[in-house]
Every structure is written in C-alpha cells, then in structure tokens.
Design an enzyme around this catalytic site. Structure first.
Site, PDB file in Angstrom:
ATOM      1  N   ASP A 255     -11.048  -3.509  -6.306  1.00  0.00           N
ATOM      2  CA  ASP A 255     -11.576  -4.724  -5.692  1.00  0.00           C
ATOM      3  C   ASP A 255     -13.073  -4.624  -5.445  1.00  0.00           C
ATOM      4  O   ASP A 255     -13.608  -3.541  -5.208  1.00  0.00           O
ATOM      5  CB  ASP A 255     -10.889  -4.989  -4.343  1.00  0.00           C
ATOM      6  CG  ASP A 255      -9.503  -5.577  -4.522  1.00  0.00           C
ATOM      7  OD1 ASP A 255      -9.283  -6.227  -5.550  1.00  0.00           O
ATOM      8  OD2 ASP A 255      -8.661  -5.371  -3.639  1.00  0.00           O
TER       9      ASP A 255
ATOM     10  N   ASN B 204       0.803  -1.219   0.000  1.00  0.00           N
ATOM     11  CA  ASN B 204       0.000   0.000   0.000  1.00  0.00           C
ATOM     12  C   ASN B 204       0.837   1.271   0.000  1.00  0.00           C
ATOM     13  O   ASN B 204       0.286   2.373  -0.018  1.00  0.00           O
ATOM     14  CB  ASN B 204      -0.943   0.015   1.210  1.00  0.00           C
ATOM     15  CG  ASN B 204      -2.093  -0.955   1.047  1.00  0.00           C
ATOM     16  OD1 ASN B 204      -2.439  -1.338  -0.065  1.00  0.00           O
ATOM     17  ND2 ASN B 204      -2.684  -1.380   2.150  1.00  0.00           N
TER      18      ASN B 204
END
Length: 446
Positions: free
Chosen positions: A126, A31
């Site tokens: 996602d 991330n």
C-alpha cells in the site's frame, strides 16, 4: 468506425444520510490469515484454517503458495481453507504475484528450511509511506541466511541451515516479528526476538504454531523466546475476528446515528478503541456473542488521539476515526507515530468539506520516530463540518474504508473508485453495509 465510448471502472455509488441498523457477522482477521497460510508450509502435513475471510490478499497468497508447490482448497461457503505442501516444486516466487505486496518475504524462512534456497522479487504494498523489509532481512541474516540482491530479486540461501539468534528489532514491527517467529520455529537452538510486536494477530499465529508443535514463549518487556524443533506437523485452527472491520462498521454506526450489532466482535482486541469511545461518551453494549454500537442525535466531543503499537490505539483505526472526528464538537488532534505518511487521504476529505490541517510537529506525548523530521504526521480536525458527496479515488485499503465512511454520512451522492483496494482487505464490505441499510451500489465495469 472509431468507438469513442469511455470505459468506466468499477466503483461504488453511495448516497449518504441513511442510518445503519441491524446485525452483521464479522469476518476472520485479514492480517492473520495470510501469515497462517504461509506458516503451513513449514510442514508437509495438511493444515486447516476456519473462519477464513474471502479477500483479494488471500487469493494472492494462495496463488503464491500454489506456485511453490502447495495444494490449496478453499470452501467459500463455510470459509474453510485446507492447504498441504508435501514438497517444494519451485523456490522462486513469481514477480507477477509476489511483487504485488510484501507477503513474499514471509516465504523465505519456510523455503530455506524446506529446500535451502529462496528467490523473491522486491515486494510492493500500500502507498502509505515507505515500509522497508530491512528488519526482515537483517533478522534472517542473523539466523544464518545469505541474501544477495540482483536484478530486482533477492537471492537467499542457507547452506548450513538456519540457527537461533538474539534479534533486537529497532521498532516492534508486526510483520517482521511474524516473519522471524515463523522462521525461528525450525531453526537450530533458541531465538530471542527483542522489542517484538504483540498484536492479537501475532498471538493467534502463535496459537496455530503451538498446535503444529512449535515452542514459543512470551516474556516481559516484549521478548519472544522460540525454541527450535526438528519438525512441525499439521493442525487445525479457527481465526480470530477482524478488529479493523469491527472498528470500521462501529464507526459507520456512530456516523449515521444508527444501531448496529457486530456478531463475533471481541472485546479484548478492541480495548483501546472501546476506551476511546468511552472517553467520547459513545454508547456500546458487550455480550458473549458480540458488541452493539449505538449512535444518538448529539455530536461527540473532540479528543486528542495518538496511534501506537499494541496495546495502544492501532494505526489502522486512525483513518476511519478521523471521519468521526470531522463530526465531533471542537478541535481534535491526532498524532500518528507508526507511519510517516498516513494522512494523504485527508485532502479528499477537505474537498468534501472537512476542516483538517496537517503538521510535521509531534502533537502528542507518545515517543515518536518522526520527531524533528518534516513528515506530516500530526493532524488537527475541527468539527462538526457537514460533508458533501463527491468523486473519491482510493489510494489504499484503510484510506478507502474511510472514504466509504465519509460518503455514508455525507449529503448527496459519492462515487468511490479504486475499490479493488477495499476488496483486497475487506470481505464483501459493500454487501454488509447494504444489509445494514446503507444506500451503496456496486457499479461493475463492462
């Protein structure tokens, strides 16, 4: 002659019940790396990133930056990435790359600073519930960007350049904070981001930006103050370790009653997770090089758990931790306060034998955006329940990791499909599990 052979997709075949033992080294933070690659485009100088995880998301980001004009070199052996964007060749982000996730919106600030225009496709991501980019767009507009949506693209321009602004985020969105932070470094004047996210990956991004010459200050009450500078220069930076990978592998150790040492696991980013382990009586040992997670023969007690923005219990930890709660004694409650639709994966766990119920009520104390709405954002898990191997189809990165954890502690063999989601967000997870003794085989489609 007609070939009736059915082509089998690549998948993992996992036989559960094997305790995990040994040591693995954590990869750099997934991330953080993609945002740092994009931040490098703020300068025409070369930047170097070390401890870079080799991931599908990184490959997508590299392709996206190369399409704009960046020169990128990735050394897969020593996990070092060099990138330089001397000039912008094209301010259009291709839909074949940019439409696959939401990272394309992060390029708008650097492109507007460098050439005054940016065109990007409506982003994907996602399947964990809506994650709109309106926080990003509204903040960019406050800084002087003009944004028009047309034919599946956002057309952005800044004819007079970008300027500082006071931007109050309705929710401390991690990616919106990162985007506005990157953009503000070269904007005229001072930008204040109120209700900003403060995740460790954001702190790491700030470290890189400061090395590049940015002036960023954290104030009390989630306020980020950025003083715009005229230019930034190149820098080198070593990424922090991936805390999601740490939690996944630690949970695997407890589920299999193993003993696993995670080299480069860092205590500070994992404080909320480690506190939860202590509440459950689960053992771990911390030293200067990493953390050892020690399972034993008894089942841990049930708990009540609420996800929250940092420094709370991270929403990405909820899915793997749910697997642990299926093996805990009693009734556990999980209140998800970050995403409204992150329990869809539990239907597969029920098929494996888990006793899980989903509810729209807020079963917790953390102030929740979903109160009085009909989102199934609370979960009750009764345990311990034996899990049985089955076929599993991964819908997204975090759910996919939880499926792998469930298969590792299940009786019999599971076949896990959709592994491209795992490989987007975890570096060689199957190899690391095999290194620890897991019986996991990757079946590659011919």
């Amino acid at each position: 002659m007609i070939n009736n052979e059915v082509r089998v997709a690549s998948h993992y075949r996992i036989t559960g019940g094997q305790p995990l033992h040994g040591e693995v080294t954590l990869s750099g933070a997934k991330n953080a790396v993609t945002k740092m690659v994009i931040a490098s485009m703020l300068t025409s100088d070369p930047c170097t990133l070390r401890n870079v995880p080799i991931l599908g998301d990184l490959e997508l980001t590299m392709k996206m930056c190369e399409g704009i004009g960046a020169f990128v070199q990735l050394n897969r052996e020593d996990h070092t990435l060099s990138i330089q964007t001397q000039k912008i060749d094209d301010f259009h982000i291709s839909s074949t790359v940019g439409g696959l996730n939401r990272l394309c919106v992060m390029t708008v600030g650097p492109l507007l600073h460098r050439c005054g225009e940016a065109v990007m496709p409506l982003p994907g991501g996602d399947r964990i519930g809506p994650r709109p980019i309106n926080f990003h767009l509204q903040g960019l507009q406050q800084m002087g960007a003009k944004i028009v949506e047309h034919a599946g693209y956002y057309h952005c321009s800044a004819p007079e350049g970008l300027h500082g602004a006071t931007i109050s985020l309705p929710f401390p969105s991690v990616m919106a904070t990162e985007n506005l932070l990157i953009t503000a470094t070269l904007a005229r004047g001072v930008t204040i981001i109120e209700n900003a996210a403060t995740e460790p990956e954001i702190m790491d991004l700030v470290k890189l930006l400061q090395k590049m010459g940015a002036i960023v200050d954290f104030k009390v009450g989630r306020r980020l103050v950025i003083e715009g500078v005229k230019t930034l220069h190149g820098a080198s930076h070593t990424l922090l370790s991936d805390r999601n990978e740490a939690v996944s592998l630690a949970t695997a150790a407890y589920l299999t009653r193993g003993n696993v040492y995670l080299r480069h696991a860092q205590q500070e980013p994992l404080l909320a997770f480690l506190n939860t382990l202590l509440k459950m009586g689960l053992r771990f040992e911390i030293d200067d090089e990493g953390i050892r997670f020690i399972g034993d023969s008894k089942n841990p007690p049930a708990i009540s758990l609420e996800t929250d923005v940092h420094p709370g219990f991270m929403t990405d930890w909820q899915q793997p931790f749910t697997i642990l709660l299926t093996q805990s004694e009693g009734m556990s409650v999980i209140h998800e306060t970050i995403y409204e639709d992150r329990f869809g994966y539990t239907s597969a766990l029920v098929k494996m034998g888990a006793q899980i119920g989903l509810y729209p009520k807020c079963l917790g104390e953390v102030p929740c955006r979903f109160r009085e709405k009909q989102f199934m954002h609370s979960c009750v898990v009764s345990g311990p329940t034996p899990l049985v191997g089955t076929r599993l189809d991964i819908p997204d990165i975090r759910a996919g990791c939880s499926y792998i954890l469930a298969a590792l502690c299940a009786e019999g063999t599971s076949e896990v499909y959709g592994i491209e989601h795992i490989e987007r967000g975890y570096e060689h997870l199957d190899e690391k599990l095999r290194q620890l003794g897991a019986r996991i085989e990757k079946i590659v489609a011919e």
